[in-house]
Design a protein around this motif. Structure first.
Motif, PDB file in Angstrom:
ATOM      1  N   SER A 145       0.826  -1.211   0.000  1.00 46.82           N
ATOM      2  CA  SER A 145       0.000   0.000   0.000  1.00 46.82           C
ATOM      3  C   SER A 145       0.856   1.256   0.000  1.00 46.82           C
ATOM      4  CB  SER A 145      -0.956  -0.009   1.195  1.00 46.82           C
ATOM      5  OG  SER A 145      -0.257  -0.034   2.424  1.00 46.82           O
ATOM      6  N   ASN A 146       1.946   1.256   0.756  1.00 46.05           N
ATOM      7  CA  ASN A 146       2.817   2.440   0.797  1.00 46.05           C
ATOM      8  C   ASN A 146       3.527   2.672  -0.522  1.00 46.05           C
ATOM      9  OD1 ASN A 146       4.097   3.321   4.046  1.00 46.05           O
ATOM     10  ND2 ASN A 146       2.092   2.519   3.569  1.00 46.05           N
ATOM     11  N   ILE A 147       4.120   1.624  -1.072  1.00 47.94           N
ATOM     12  CA  ILE A 147       4.929   1.798  -2.286  1.00 47.94           C
ATOM     13  C   ILE A 147       4.046   2.082  -3.498  1.00 47.94           C
ATOM     14  CG2 ILE A 147       6.519   0.648  -3.864  1.00 47.94           C
ATOM     15  CD1 ILE A 147       7.628  -0.845  -1.360  1.00 47.94           C
ATOM     16  N   ALA A 148       2.990   1.290  -3.685  1.00 42.78           N
ATOM     17  CA  ALA A 148       2.069   1.570  -4.790  1.00 42.78           C
ATOM     18  C   ALA A 148       1.390   2.922  -4.587  1.00 42.78           C
ATOM     19  CB  ALA A 148       1.033   0.457  -4.905  1.00 42.78           C
ATOM     20  N   GLY A 149       1.156   3.272  -3.325  1.00 46.47           N
ATOM     21  CA  GLY A 149       0.510   4.546  -3.030  1.00 46.47           C
ATOM     22  C   GLY A 149       1.333   5.760  -3.408  1.00 46.47           C
ATOM     23  N   LEU A 150       2.644   5.601  -3.512  1.00 42.17           N
ATOM     24  CA  LEU A 150       3.462   6.701  -4.019  1.00 42.17           C
ATOM     25  C   LEU A 150       3.038   7.082  -5.441  1.00 42.17           C
ATOM     26  CD1 LEU A 150       7.009   5.645  -2.746  1.00 42.17           C
ATOM     27  CD2 LEU A 150       5.709   7.655  -2.023  1.00 42.17           C
TER      28      LEU A 150
END
Length: 257
Positions: free
Chosen positions: A159-164
């Motif tokens: 979620s954090n990395i794709a959310g970037l």
């Protein structure tokens, strides 16, 4: 007889655990940044539990500085946690919580799922969390703990990395950016498998990821820790010789080295 818990780190998570432990009759000894651990250990040489609740980047320095008398009574609550993290410090059997609640400043703690706990003091921590209306349950073997830790890492990192790239919430990531989410998740699992030294049932873990998303679809994707999480994933991938093209593309697009 009251049990004593030394609490290292009194940020948002640490304060939640301290509140539950106090409510269930424990003596809580707070340790703040800069306190002399050896001095605390002289006064409390054999606490029933030493909870380490520090940021991911501070975990290894904290474990390195722990008095050896505390190694047999350790509790850990960090994200991005795997057995290799405590084993590197000669710690064999900690009590570990995979935390599935969120605590933001000025707001009550909010649970996504029941938090699984494994280790010698699992029952005490389950009772402490339940006492403050946060669901938790005890696990009964180390394999179950490993699966839970990897699932949480998969959720946080994906979620954090794709959310970037996408911003927004995890429900939108799942519904509108599924190809990206799946690509990032598989590369995150490449890294997790290398760190854990074993292969996992990816379909099962992906089901676990989707269950966590369904529990709170409006949960935000990329917080302020996202670049640091991506940077750590790249560091591990470099050590493992992993290609991970999607993570590297996202890193290049967002200036993460």
């Amino acid at each position: 007889m009251q049990k004593t818990v030394v609490m290292i780190g009194l940020g948002q998570l640490g304060r939640v655990f301290a509140g539950g432990l106090l409510k269930t009759g424990h003596v809580v000894v707070p340790v703040n940044r800069g306190d002399d651990l050896d001095a605390v250990a002289l006064r409390w040489p054999e606490p029933d539990l030493v909870m380490v609740s520090v940021a991911e980047a501070d975990l290894h320095p904290a474990l390195s500085s722990l008095p050896e008398t505390w190694h047999e009574n350790l509790g850990l609550v960090q994200n991005e946690l795997l057995p290799r993290d405590w084993q590197a410090h000669g710690i064999e059997n900690p009590t570990v919580v995979s935390v599935w609640f969120e605590k933001k400043p000025g707001k009550e703690a909010h649970a996504l799922l029941s938090s699984p706990v494994f280790g010698p003091e699992a029952d005490s921590l389950v009772a402490a969390l339940n006492s403050i209306d946060l669901p938790a349950h005890a696990l009964h073997d180390a394999d179950a703990l490993l699966w839970e830790l990897v699932r949480k890492n998969l959720y946080i990192l994906t979620s954090n990395i794709a959310g970037l790239e996408t911003g927004g919430d995890v429900g939108t990531l799942r519904d509108s950016h599924n190809v990206l989410m799946t690509a990032v998740a598989n590369e995150v699992l490449d890294v997790q498998e290398w760190l854990a030294g074993r292969k996992f049932d990816r379909a099962n873990l992906m089901s676990g990821l989707l269950a966590a998303i369904a529990a709170d679809p409006q949960h935000g994707c990329a917080g302020r820790s996202a670049p640091s999480r991506l940077k750590r994933a790249l560091h591990h991938a470099d050590a493992a010789g992993l290609v991970i093209p999607e993570l590297r593309r996202i890193a290049a697009a967002h200036g993460v080295e």
